[in-house]
Design a protein around this motif. Structure first.
Motif, PDB file in Angstrom:
ATOM      1  N   GLY A  32       1.032  -1.252   0.012  1.00 34.61           N
ATOM      2  CA  GLY A  32      -0.254   0.279  -0.101  1.00 34.61           C
ATOM      3  C   GLY A  32       0.974   1.580   0.000  1.00 34.61           C
ATOM      4  N   GLU A  33       2.292   0.748   0.204  1.00 34.75           N
ATOM      5  CA  GLU A  33       3.187   2.191   0.034  1.00 34.75           C
ATOM      6  C   GLU A  33       3.238   2.792  -1.415  1.00 34.75           C
ATOM      7  OE1 GLU A  33       6.392   1.838   3.135  1.00 34.75           O
ATOM      8  OE2 GLU A  33       4.361   0.165   4.721  1.00 34.75           O
ATOM      9  N   ALA A  34       3.187   4.453  -1.660  1.00 36.38           N
ATOM     10  CA  ALA A  34       3.656   4.816  -2.197  1.00 36.38           C
ATOM     11  C   ALA A  34       5.403   4.778  -2.513  1.00 36.38           C
ATOM     12  CB  ALA A  34       3.727   6.368  -2.189  1.00 36.38           C
ATOM     13  N   ASN A  35       6.172   4.604  -3.268  1.00 36.77           N
ATOM     14  CA  ASN A  35       7.691   4.723  -3.623  1.00 36.77           C
ATOM     15  C   ASN A  35       7.869   5.808  -5.060  1.00 36.77           C
ATOM     16  OD1 ASN A  35       7.069   3.601  -6.351  1.00 36.77           O
ATOM     17  ND2 ASN A  35       6.656   1.249  -5.272  1.00 36.77           N
ATOM     18  N   ASP A  36       9.166   4.967  -5.152  1.00 35.04           N
ATOM     19  CA  ASP A  36       9.953   6.112  -6.503  1.00 35.04           C
ATOM     20  C   ASP A  36       8.914   6.304  -7.713  1.00 35.04           C
ATOM     21  OD1 ASP A  36      10.552   3.716  -7.287  1.00 35.04           O
ATOM     22  OD2 ASP A  36      12.666   4.002  -7.505  1.00 35.04           O
ATOM     23  N   TRP A  37       7.811   5.133  -7.875  1.00 31.95           N
ATOM     24  CA  TRP A  37       7.428   5.249  -9.127  1.00 31.95           C
ATOM     25  C   TRP A  37       6.585   6.287  -9.148  1.00 31.95           C
ATOM     26  CZ3 TRP A  37       7.471   4.285 -13.803  1.00 31.95           C
ATOM     27  CH2 TRP A  37       6.533   5.190 -14.805  1.00 31.95           C
ATOM     28  N   HIS A  38       5.602   6.962  -7.978  1.00 30.26           N
ATOM     29  CA  HIS A  38       5.117   7.214  -7.479  1.00 30.26           C
ATOM     30  C   HIS A  38       5.226   8.618  -7.527  1.00 30.26           C
ATOM     31  CE1 HIS A  38       3.098   4.067  -6.162  1.00 30.26           C
ATOM     32  NE2 HIS A  38       2.128   4.450  -6.396  1.00 30.26           N
ATOM     33  N   PHE A  39       6.646   8.889  -6.714  1.00 33.22           N
ATOM     34  CA  PHE A  39       7.328  10.264  -7.175  1.00 33.22           C
ATOM     35  C   PHE A  39       6.962  10.211  -8.329  1.00 33.22           C
ATOM     36  CE2 PHE A  39      10.292  12.873  -6.437  1.00 33.22           C
ATOM     37  CZ  PHE A  39      10.194  14.046  -5.091  1.00 33.22           C
ATOM     38  N   THR A  40       7.999   9.866  -9.201  1.00 35.08           N
ATOM     39  CA  THR A  40       8.146   9.760 -10.483  1.00 35.08           C
ATOM     40  C   THR A  40       6.212  10.593 -11.411  1.00 35.08           C
ATOM     41  OG1 THR A  40      10.159   8.870 -10.948  1.00 35.08           O
ATOM     42  CG2 THR A  40       9.521   9.226 -12.654  1.00 35.08           C
ATOM     43  N   HIS A  41       5.405   9.873 -11.331  1.00 36.04           N
ATOM     44  CA  HIS A  41       4.414  10.215 -12.158  1.00 36.04           C
ATOM     45  C   HIS A  41       3.761  11.246 -11.453  1.00 36.04           C
ATOM     46  CE1 HIS A  41       0.963   8.588 -13.345  1.00 36.04           C
ATOM     47  NE2 HIS A  41      -0.248   8.494 -12.037  1.00 36.04           N
ATOM     48  N   ILE A  42       3.153  11.526 -10.335  1.00 40.59           N
ATOM     49  CA  ILE A  42       2.722  12.217  -9.233  1.00 40.59           C
ATOM     50  C   ILE A  42       3.704  13.700  -9.811  1.00 40.59           C
ATOM     51  CG2 ILE A  42       1.929  13.545  -7.625  1.00 40.59           C
ATOM     52  CD1 ILE A  42       1.770  10.368  -6.383  1.00 40.59           C
ATOM     53  N   ASN A  43       4.981  13.584  -9.690  1.00 39.44           N
ATOM     54  CA  ASN A  43       5.379  15.212  -9.698  1.00 39.44           C
ATOM     55  C   ASN A  43       5.535  15.846 -11.305  1.00 39.44           C
ATOM     56  OD1 ASN A  43       6.920  16.422  -7.590  1.00 39.44           O
ATOM     57  ND2 ASN A  43       6.711  14.147  -6.996  1.00 39.44           N
ATOM     58  N   SER A  44       5.418  13.926 -11.904  1.00 35.88           N
ATOM     59  CA  SER A  44       4.779  14.774 -13.565  1.00 35.88           C
ATOM     60  C   SER A  44       3.862  15.331 -13.995  1.00 35.88           C
ATOM     61  CB  SER A  44       5.639  13.962 -14.306  1.00 35.88           C
ATOM     62  OG  SER A  44       5.839  13.605 -16.635  1.00 35.88           O
ATOM     63  N   LEU A  45       2.958  14.663 -13.779  1.00 40.15           N
ATOM     64  CA  LEU A  45       1.870  15.148 -14.108  1.00 40.15           C
ATOM     65  C   LEU A  45       1.410  16.417 -13.413  1.00 40.15           C
ATOM     66  CD1 LEU A  45      -0.180  11.641 -14.683  1.00 40.15           C
ATOM     67  CD2 LEU A  45       1.389  13.133 -16.683  1.00 40.15           C
ATOM     68  N   ALA A  46       1.959  16.130 -12.391  1.00 35.29           N
ATOM     69  CA  ALA A  46       1.477  17.761 -11.652  1.00 35.29           C
ATOM     70  C   ALA A  46       1.784  19.620 -13.004  1.00 35.29           C
ATOM     71  CB  ALA A  46       2.374  17.819  -9.882  1.00 35.29           C
ATOM     72  N   LEU A  47       2.834  18.655 -13.532  1.00 35.58           N
ATOM     73  CA  LEU A  47       3.299  20.186 -14.393  1.00 35.58           C
ATOM     74  C   LEU A  47       2.825  19.558 -15.344  1.00 35.58           C
ATOM     75  CD1 LEU A  47       7.086  19.455 -13.139  1.00 35.58           C
ATOM     76  CD2 LEU A  47       4.837  21.189 -12.637  1.00 35.58           C
ATOM     77  N   SER A  48       1.403  19.242 -16.077  1.00 34.16           N
ATOM     78  CA  SER A  48       0.358  18.911 -17.110  1.00 34.16           C
ATOM     79  C   SER A  48      -0.190  20.203 -17.340  1.00 34.16           C
ATOM     80  CB  SER A  48      -0.107  17.817 -17.054  1.00 34.16           C
ATOM     81  OG  SER A  48      -1.294  17.999 -16.259  1.00 34.16           O
ATOM     82  N   GLY A  49      -0.283  21.361 -16.788  1.00 31.06           N
ATOM     83  CA  GLY A  49      -1.191  21.833 -17.439  1.00 31.06           C
ATOM     84  C   GLY A  49      -2.012  21.724 -16.319  1.00 31.06           C
TER      85      GLY A  49
END
Length: 370
Positions: A32-49
């Protein structure tokens, strides 16, 4: 002015445009724990506009996961794992961050999609799923345990507790997952709900538990922060849940102050027959909005900026949410703004990215060199 890039206010949350990155299961968590994949995924799409990013379906208890890889927020460890990810988003992005709260019900204990997506037997590391009735998702599967009064209370309380953890993390908005054949949708649909108590049978009874869960989440989350819900507007199966019943649910949710209804469809039966095509679910957002006046979000094969613009400009929905389109084009919002004459925000390190003819994409920015 572009309708898609006009602002909207959801309770106390001001959004600069009408685009949301839809919650997308990543099946990449560990316990259930987020990891480096989620760090990359979420940070990337938070810059989608997009003005708002919604974190994927987040299980409120361990057996509420769809797969062993699903994200959760049910204990201190899962909460701590998300904290640095959200801190990074806040440092670099102005996007609001929502979270979808979920419980898989009878669709729990499944393999990840790339491993076939079928039920994992308990003897092979799966777990006993629960649901409104002892009716399996597919013929031949191990049926779920029908939830008793104690189980219903446990899950209802778990939704509220996860909402409180989300608030501690600084989440801006919540979406209750009541779609795609997962637990709350299972209570709504007569295909999966065969109960004979106050939670089954009549439409009023089938609405009862999802509304109780929504009430619990709403009460546990700050009053100035929005809470929406995702619904399957139809099962696409004769005799199942349909848009008329969805509108009745929406009317009850409106009384409870729901801030948006995210109108999707399907997921409760392998017998569904879905007529896929561009914007095939927009009709549901439009019908709900026309019948109730509630804010709606349109989803489903929305890929082109002009298509999204038309949905909002024509009043069919108040917002659009993109999933696969955002994965394919993580700067979809930038490109939509360039086409439609809108503006988006971006970190200064990206200010030189737009071509010269789109130099005003990020508004009044300056970038000096020597």
């Amino acid at each position: 002015m572009s309708a898609l890039f006009s602002p909207i206010t959801l309770r106390g949350l001001d959004l600069a445009n009408r685009i949301m990155v839809a919650p997308m299961c990543q099946y990449s968590a560990v316990d259930g724990e987020a990891n480096d994949w989620h760090f990359t995924h979420i940070n990337s799409l938070a810059l989608s506009g997009a003005a708002m990013f919604c974190i994927e379906a987040t299980a409120v208890e361990a057996i509420g996961r769809i797969t062993p890889g699903c994200l959760g927020l049910w204990n201190d460890a899962t909460e701590a794992a998300l904290k640095p990810i959200l801190a990074s988003v806040r440092k670099h992005s102005k996007a609001a961050v929502a979270m979808q709260l979920a419980h898989a019900g009878r669709k729990g204990s499944s393999h990840t999609p790339w491993d076939g997506g079928q039920q994992i037997p308990i003897a092979q590391g799966g777990w006993q799923a629960e649901g409104p009735s002892a009716v399996p998702q597919k013929e031949g599967e191990t049926p779920p345990l029908a939830l008793d009064a104690a189980g219903l209370k446990r899950i209802r309380d778990a939704f509220a507790a996860t909402a409180q953890r989300a608030e501690r993390l600084g989440i801006d908005a919540l979406e209750v997952h009541c779609a795609h054949g997962y637990l709350l949708h299972q209570f709504l649909s007569p295909i999966s709900n065969r109960r004979t108590d106050q939670y089954g049978g009549s439409l009023e009874n089938r609405l009862r538990y999802p509304l109780e869960v929504f009430d619990a989440v709403r009460a546990a989350f700050p009053a100035d922060k929005p809470v929406g819900i995702k619904v399957s507007s139809t099962d696409w199966v004769d005799g199942g849940w349909d848009i008329a019943q969805t509108i009745e649910l929406a009317k009850q949710l409106k009384k409870r102050g729901v801030d948006w209804i995210d109108a999707s469809s399907g997921g409760v039966s392998p017998l569904q027959k879905i007529p896929l095509g561009p914007g095939y679910q927009v009709q549901f957002a439009q019908a709900i909005k026309q019948a109730t006046g509630v804010n709606t979000i349109a989803v489903g094969l929305i890929t082109e900026p002009k298509q999204a613009e038309d949905i909002v400009a024509s009043g069919k929905a108040d917002m659009v949410a993109l999933a696969r389109g955002m994965l394919y084009d993580p700067r979809w919002g930038w490109h939509a703004a360039a086409q439609l004459g809108g503006h988006v925000t971006a970190p200064p390190a990206y200010w030189r990215a737009p071509p010269h003819e789109q130099k005003d994409l990020f508004g009044a920015t300056t970038f000096g060199t020597r």
